[in-house]
Every structure is written in structure tokens, then in C-alpha cells.
Design a protein around this motif. Structure first.
Motif, short mmCIF file in Angstrom:
data_model
loop_
_atom_site.label_atom_id
_atom_site.label_comp_id
_atom_site.label_asym_id
_atom_site.label_seq_id
_atom_site.Cartn_x
_atom_site.Cartn_y
_atom_site.Cartn_z
N LEU A 141 -62.71 19.82 -89.04
CA LEU A 141 -62.14 18.81 -90.16
C LEU A 141 -63.20 18.34 -90.79
O LEU A 141 -63.43 18.09 -91.91
CB LEU A 141 -60.98 18.08 -89.78
CG LEU A 141 -59.86 18.78 -89.10
CD1 LEU A 141 -58.85 17.68 -88.92
CD2 LEU A 141 -59.26 19.56 -90.16
N CYS B 236 -65.17 20.56 -93.08
CA CYS B 236 -64.15 21.04 -94.08
C CYS B 236 -64.21 19.98 -95.25
O CYS B 236 -64.45 20.10 -96.73
CB CYS B 236 -62.68 20.90 -93.81
SG CYS B 236 -62.22 22.20 -92.89
N SER C 23 -54.48 17.90 -100.15
CA SER C 23 -54.80 18.55 -98.79
C SER C 23 -56.09 17.99 -98.27
O SER C 23 -56.20 17.83 -97.23
CB SER C 23 -55.05 20.19 -99.01
OG SER C 23 -54.28 20.78 -100.04
N LYS C 24 -57.14 17.79 -99.30
CA LYS C 24 -58.21 17.23 -98.67
C LYS C 24 -58.29 15.97 -98.43
O LYS C 24 -58.66 15.43 -97.26
CB LYS C 24 -59.33 17.61 -100.14
CG LYS C 24 -60.89 17.56 -99.34
CD LYS C 24 -61.41 18.60 -100.16
CE LYS C 24 -62.87 18.70 -99.59
NZ LYS C 24 -63.76 19.67 -100.64
N GLN D 47 -55.61 14.39 -97.15
CA GLN D 47 -55.06 14.33 -95.71
C GLN D 47 -56.12 14.59 -94.67
O GLN D 47 -55.99 13.85 -93.72
CB GLN D 47 -54.04 15.37 -95.73
CG GLN D 47 -53.03 15.20 -94.46
CD GLN D 47 -51.90 14.54 -94.54
OE1 GLN D 47 -51.56 14.18 -95.78
NE2 GLN D 47 -51.00 14.36 -93.76
N THR D 48 -56.99 15.43 -94.94
CA THR D 48 -58.07 15.92 -93.81
C THR D 48 -59.29 14.78 -93.66
O THR D 48 -59.77 14.84 -92.71
CB THR D 48 -58.53 17.32 -94.11
OG1 THR D 48 -58.99 17.33 -95.40
CG2 THR D 48 -57.78 18.25 -93.74
N GLY E 133 -52.09 15.91 -89.34
CA GLY E 133 -53.36 15.58 -89.77
C GLY E 133 -53.87 14.30 -89.70
O GLY E 133 -55.34 13.93 -89.73
#
Lengths: 416, 315
Positions: free
Chosen positions: A5, A8, A62-63, A65-66, B64
Motif C-alpha cells: 500500500l 501504491c 481510492s488513493k 483511502q489507501t 483499508g
């Protein structure tokens, strides 16, 4: 897992512990140039320097959240308030802004309340408005209306007659980018608010599943069905998108007469069809519904975007200073110059300097007098609900789901 | 490294080694495991370890944020009861089967044609391979614009497309997905068939000609049987690609209308990166791995690919 993660999120932020910087994470788009200027202004006087990190729009959620629970988490970040930050509040990642506001009441009182309240979660404020407000309005092609001999409808009954007239003249009454799904959702947001008032949806988000089966809910769905069956949206709306310019083109070319869309429709059309905007673009509010419980002045859309602060920030004082800029004169002027409409109380002073004073004033007055401002459904519910919500909305429109099936689908959505 | 070279050294030292070395191949030792190490490490690190993590994740609840919570069989039981999951598996299989049925005949015909010696063949082949050079994302965006119901091709050809609601009806939305994949990937398979067709010994055709076989009989009785192994290779590539189709779905249909084109790969993406339900998404991923393994196992068994019979027997 942590390793992958972290890999990413490499480009998003590189905040390392103990440094004298705060990282500001924002949604990457045209407004970034204003945010860049604000960061520069801040850095001129502050010892702790702000760093602006942008993530291209489609990947933003999305990003975020990571990276948000890891070492690369920003100090403050862009969001839509409501359900979009609820999971982070629940995970204990965000800082309630009570202390900031106690020290500096302007941080709350300088914003329009209906907007500020969008980022209140569990009774505590978690966000400061940081861009422009985006109410959903009913746009029209004046020339197409004139040709068909109709005017913009003020009531639902008028809308139905107008739709029938336009259809008989061979014009698609209403352009709809059904392929994107969220434009379809806008019709639900308004009709539910007009018929039942904002309370119904608020209860639904809070976990009351019975409201979906209420008389008001069925009435709203029935009215929507009547509009669809009258051919208001044509037949191929699910193959049309707003995001690739399909539905705005329908409106601008006069193939369709209306489009229900966020206030950004104006700048979208301004870019693609400046002549149309100058002479033929009309805008107004959603029609009223006779006997409806919702105030006709209620709005729906994105109230604004917000900055929320992470608990883990090492420089809360610097963050509080940075947030002060969100109601500064410079902020308001810069946002207005690129067509955004800030929701600070000092905004009216600068409306004359906006890209289109008449349009900005119209919107500002709407937002100011709106008793309630319904946040987009897919932002009010937590992200876990988005996909199912969008699918059900699309299937209700294309007839795959009847009223009962739609109600059942809504009742199965995960609550906030 | 040392294990690989050791036998060669031995063969020089030992008596009788000279005799053995004369026979080709016997002097070279079987490659040791060390040769496979780099690939094995890569495969382990980037395929097996993540796969193991996915197995673990599929038994947890995780959005997450924070650490995954153990959830037992919750994801799996929900998944097996989920009508969208079952539908998505059928859609994956349907897209795969349609892809193979449409692409294979076109690729074989084009490949065999491109293997010939006609005039202009090289130029036309080169043009035909262009789609292969474009990214599938760009191709999807392009076709979405071309197929716009109001401003694209359908608005000019109403006799064919009706109201142009290609993306709003399941059958036509699936059709578009198959069509765009075909447009993009047929060149790759054509290339495979072209190479294979070139490798067919000319003597077979010459013999057939003497026996009086025409073009069609030559094609069906020589070319097709000779392409057998290539057909299997190409089909396996199509099946693997078909089951994991994702980019075209993401850009062209977003799984819609409703869930009518939501295949398993896209459903997994929705669960993971739209709904942030990583546990459920991992379970879907594993299910997809299982189904894909099963399908390829069956294919390998049925086709006799595992035995790799030569097409050169008797030539």
C-alpha cells in the motif's frame, strides 16, 4: 500489505515525521491554481511550510483511502463532507475542529450555515469549506423553448405539460447523462426533497429503513415514473454521458431543451459553446411540487468541498492558521475569478468581480436563503453504498426495477 | 550456479566420459534449480505472496483503514448468496466464449491470408496491426465517442442502430464489449496464425495439388489440422484475457446498465475501490482464480495440450 500500500501511494505525499511542513492533499483539477496561490501566500509568512499535493480527480477517493491511515497521510485534505468522511471519523483519524473554533470563532461564523453543517458528523464539525458551492439547477436552451412555444416550468404539473409539448415537436425534452449514473440521481434527490422534505433522506442515512417504504417515498417514485414514461428523457439516455460532453452537447445544440445539472454546467458549456452561453443558456431552480412537504427553496447538490484535519498532524497551530485563509478576501476573489462561488459571508462584496456576476449572484442568493441543502446522495451515504445506490437508480429509470424492488434495494444499503 | 556447472566438470574427469560426450546432448547436465531461482523469486514475491495475502484477507473485514478484522466465513457466505456474483461469473464466461467464437475464425482467416505471398500483403498487414499498438484504454475511449447515440455513428445509421441506445441494453452493451476487444486483439492472434501458417511445409500443399485438392480442401485438410497447436495456444490466451476483461468494461459500460455487464473482474474492482470492502473483493478474486484454473485445466485436458502431439508426424 502495508508495504504494497505504501508503494501504491508513493507520489501522493511524502510527509516525514519531524519536518517543518504540512501536507495539503487536494483533488486535482482546474481549481488547483487557486490552491497553489494560497499555499504560496501562506508560506510567505509561516515558519512551517505548506506543501500542496494533488491527485487526479477520478482516482482521488481510492488513493486517499489507501494513504490516510499510513505514514504518508496528509495533514489536511479535500473532501465532500458527510458520508465521505464518516468512515475516517469512525476510525478515529480526524480531529474535531471544536478547539480551533473556540480559539477563533470566525472559522465557523464566516461561512453560510447550511454549507458548514455538511461537514458536521455526530454533532462535531470536521471540515472547513474550501472551494465553491455547487447547487443543482435546471438549465435550459431558451431558443429550443421558444421554438416549441413553451417557457421554463415552475411547477411539476407544468413540467409534465412542457415535456409532452416538446416531445410532440420532436425535441428530447430533457438531456440526461445516464451512463454516469449520478446525473440520474439528481432527479431522485430533488423529487424526494420536494415531496417529503429533507427529513426523509436524513432518517434513511441515519439507518431508518422504514422511510423508504413510506407513502411519501412511493409518491416520489410514482411521480418520477410518470415523468420517465412521458418520454421526458428520450430512450437512449443510458448511452449518453455528461463526463464525455454528451449531454451538455444535447442541450447546447438544441436537440434537448433542459438538463438538470450541477452549477459547473455553466463553466463546462462556457468552454465548449461560448456563443450558446452568451445568448441562449437559461437557468432556474427545480420545479415546485404542489402539496409537497419540502420547502421550494431547498437545494440539492454539493454544498461545497471541505478541508478536514488529521489527528496525527504535528503542526495543529500552522493548520489552524492555514484554514483562516479560507475566508480571506484573496481566497474569495481568486475563486470567483475562475468561476467558483465561495460560501463565505464576505462573498457578496466581491460578486461584481466574478466571471459572470448575474449567475454568481443568483446562486449565492439561492444558497443563502435555502433552509436545507441536500448533499448528493452518493456523498451522504458512506462509500460502501455508492455502487448499489447507482445501480438501483439506473435500474429504476430503465424499468428493470419496479417501485417495490427499488425500495428493497434502498433498504439494503449499508447505513452510515 | 555451481550445481549447474558441476556435471560438466565431472564428465571430463571420469573415465569413459569421452564416449558419452560424443553423443549430442549427454555432456550437458540437466539445468539446476539455481537457473530457475530469479524467476521463482519474482513469481513468489509478486504472485504467490500476494495470493496468500488475498486468501487471508478474504476471511477478514477491512475497509483499508486500521487493521483487518477477522470475519470467519462471512464474506464467503455473503458471496455465495449474492445474485450479482453469480451473474458476474456467467457474464465473464459469456464474454470469454463470445470472444473466442468471434476472434478465432477472423484471426485464422487473416493469419493464413497474411502468410501468403500476395501483392500489397505486407502493407495491408502492417496497417491491420495498428490497433495492437494502441492502448486498450485509448481504444475504449475512442469507441465510446464513435458510438455516441446523438453525435456518433448510430445517429447517422438509424436503420442499423435504432435509437442508438447501445450502452443501455444488455445485449448491445455486451456486443460492444466483444466488438471492441475483437478490434483490439485480433491482430495479436492473426500474428500467431501467420507465423504458424508460414511454418507449414510446402510439400504438403504440393502433394495435395497433385492429388487434385482445391483451395478449400487444402485449407480444411491441411492448413487447419496443421494449425491445431496454435489454435489451442491462441484460445488459451483468449480465455485468460476474456475471464479477466476489465479495462473495456470500466471505460465503456461501467458494468451497466444496472449490473448487466458487471463481470467478475469489474465486480471485484467495485467492491475494492468503490465500496472499500477489501475482504469481499479478495473473496471474489479468489473465486475468479478458482474458476479460471478450472477452465484452463479442463481445456488442457480436453485438447490434449498437455501431451503436445506434434503436427509433424508422418511428414
Amino acid at each position: 500489505m502495508a508495504l504494497s500500500l505504501a508503494a501504491c501511494g508513493g507520489s501522493a505525499a511524502s510527509s516525514d515525521g519531524g519536518s517543518d511542513t504540512i501536507h495539503v492533499l487536494v483533488y486535482g483539477d482546474a481549481t488547483n491554481k487557486v490552491e497553489k496561490q494560497l499555499v504560496d501566500t501562506f508560506n510567505k509568512t509561516s515558519k512551517v511550510k505548506a506543501v500542496l499535493d494533488t491527485i487526479p480527480g477520478a482516482d482521488y477517493q481510492s488513493k486517499l483511502q489507501t494513504v490516510i491511515s499510513g505514514k504518508q497521510a496528509p495533514d489536511l485534505f479535500f473532501n465532500w463532507g458527510g458520508g465521505s468522511i464518516k468512515p475516517y471519523v469512525d476510525a478515529g483519524l480526524l480531529m474535531p475542529l471544536d478547539d480551533f473554533i473556540a480559539k477563533n470563532p470566525d472559522l465557523k461564523s464566516n461561512f453560510l450555515p447550511s454549507v458548514f453543517n455538511t461537514a458536521v458528523v455526530d454533532g462535531k464539525p470536521y471540515g472547513v469549506p474550501m472551494r465553491g458551492t455547487q447547487p443543482v439547477l435546471l438549465f435550459s436552451n431558451k431558443k429550443a423553448l421558444q421554438k416549441a412555444g413553451v417557457t421554463a416550468p415552475r411547477t411539476w404539473a407544468e413540467l409534465l405539460t412542457t415535456v409532452k409539448t416538446l416531445k410532440a415537436k420532436g425535441v428530447t425534452p430533457i438531456a440526461l447523462g445516464g451512463g454516469d449514473k449520478w446525473p440520474t440521481q439528481m432527479w431522485f434527490q430533488y423529487i424526494y426533497d420536494r415531496v417529503a422534505g429533507p427529513e426523509l433522506f436524513q432518517k434513511a442515512v441515519d439507518g431508518d429503513k422504514q422511510v423508504w417504504a413510506s407513502e411519501d417515498s412511493k409518491k416520489a417514485l410514482g411521480m418520477l415514473k410518470e415523468l420517465i414514461d412521458a418520454g421526458a428523457f428520450g430512450t437512449n439516455y443510458d448511452s449518453v454521458k455528461f463526463t464525455d460532453g454528451g449531454s451538455p452537447a444535447l442541450l447546447a445544440t438544441g436537440k434537448a431543451a433542459f438538463e438538470l445539472m450541477g452549477s459547473w454546467e455553466y463553466s463546462t458549456l462556457q468552454d465548449a459553446y461560448p456563443d450558446f452561453v452568451k445568448s441562449d443558456l437559461g437557468y432556474g431552480t427545480f420545479p415546485t411540487v404542489e402539496g409537497g412537504k419540502g420547502d421550494p427553496d431547498n437545494l440539492a447538490g454539493n454544498t461545497n468541498n471541505f478541508y478536514s484535519v488529521l489527528k496525527s498532524t504535528e503542526h495543529p497551530e500552522a493548520v489552524a492558521e492555514f484554514l483562516k485563509l479560507m475566508y480571506s478576501d484573496q481566497f474569495v476573489k481568486d475563486q470567483l475569478s475562475i468561476g467558483n462561488l465561495p460560501t463565505t459571508t464576505n462573498t457578496p462584496k466581491f460578486l461584481d468581480g466574478s466571471a459572470n456576476p448575474a449567475y454568481s449572484t443568483f446562486q449565492y442568493d439561492l444558497v443563502k436563503k435555502a433552509p436545507a441543502f441536500q448533499l448528493s446522495w452518493d456523498q451522504a451515504f458512506p462509500p460502501a453504498a455508492t455502487t448499489t445506490l447507482h445501480q438501483a437508480i439506473q435500474q429504476f429509470f430503465n424499468g428493470q426495477m419496479g417501485t417495490d424492488a427499488f425500495i428493497a434495494a434502498m433498504q439494503n444499503l449499508p447505513a452510515a | 550456479m555451481t550445481t549447474a556447472t558441476a556435471p560438466a566438470v565431472d564428465s571430463v574427469e571420469k573415465p569413459g566420459a569421452r564416449e558419452r560426450a560424443k553423443r549430442p546432448g549427454t555432456g550437458v547436465g540437466r539445468p539446476g534449480f539455481a537457473w530457475a531461482a530469479p524467476a521463482a523469486v519474482f513469481f513468489g514475491l509478486f504472485a504467490l505472496v500476494p495470493l496468500a495475502l488475498v486468501v487471508v484477507l478474504s476471511f477478514t473485514r477491512w475497509n483499508g483503514l486500521g487493521s483487518p478484522e477477522f470475519a470467519g466465513l462471512e464474506n464467503w457466505s455473503k458471496l455465495l448468496d449474492d445474485p450479482v456474483m453469480v451473474k458476474s461469473l456467467w457474464l465473464s464466461l459469456l464474454l470469454t466464449v463470445l470472444g473466442v467464437l468471434v476472434q478465432t475464425p477472423i484471426s485464422i482467416l487473416l493469419g493464413v491470408w497474411a502468410a501468403g505471398h500476395q501483392r500489397n500483403r505486407a502493407v495491408l498487414s502492417a496497417i491491420y496491426f495498428v490497433p495492437l499498438l494502441l492502448s486498450i484504454t485509448a481504444v475504449s475511449v475512442l469507441w465510446r465517442a464513435v458510438l455516441d447515440p446523438n453525435f456518433g455513428v448510430p445517429s447517422q445509421a438509424k436503420w442499423l442502430f435504432g435509437d442508438g441506445n447501445l450502452f443501455g441494453v444488455q445485449a448491445s452493451a455486451l456486443g460492444v464489449l466483444v466488438f471492441v476487444s475483437t478490434w483490439q486483439f485480433t491482430p495479436l492472434h492473426t500474428l500467431l496464425y501467420q507465423g504458424a501458417a508460414r511454418a507449414i511445409p510446402q510439400v504438403l500443399y504440393q502433394a495435395a495439388q497433385i492429388d487434385g485438392a482445391g483451395r478449400y480442401r487444402q485449407f480444411f485438410h491441411i492448413t487447419l489440422p496443421q494449425l491445431r497447436n496454435t489454435i489451442i495456444t491462441s484460445t488459451i490466451l483468449m480465455v485468460v484475457g476474456g475471464l479477466t476483461t476489465f479495462d473495456t468494461v470500466l471505460i465503456l459500460t461501467q458494468g451497466g446498465p444496472g449490473t448487466d455487464t458487471t463481470n467478475s473482474a469489474y465486480y471485484m474492482y467495485q467492491k475494492a475501490f468503490k465500496s472499500f470492502d477489501f475482504g469481499m473483493a479478495s473473496a471474489i478474486a479468489l473465486l475468479l482464480v478458482l474458476v479460471a484454473s478450472l477452465v484452463s485445466l479442463v481445456m488442457v485436458r480436453l485438447s490434449g495440450y498437455d501431451k503436445m502431439r506434434s503436427t509433424m508426424e508422418g511428414v
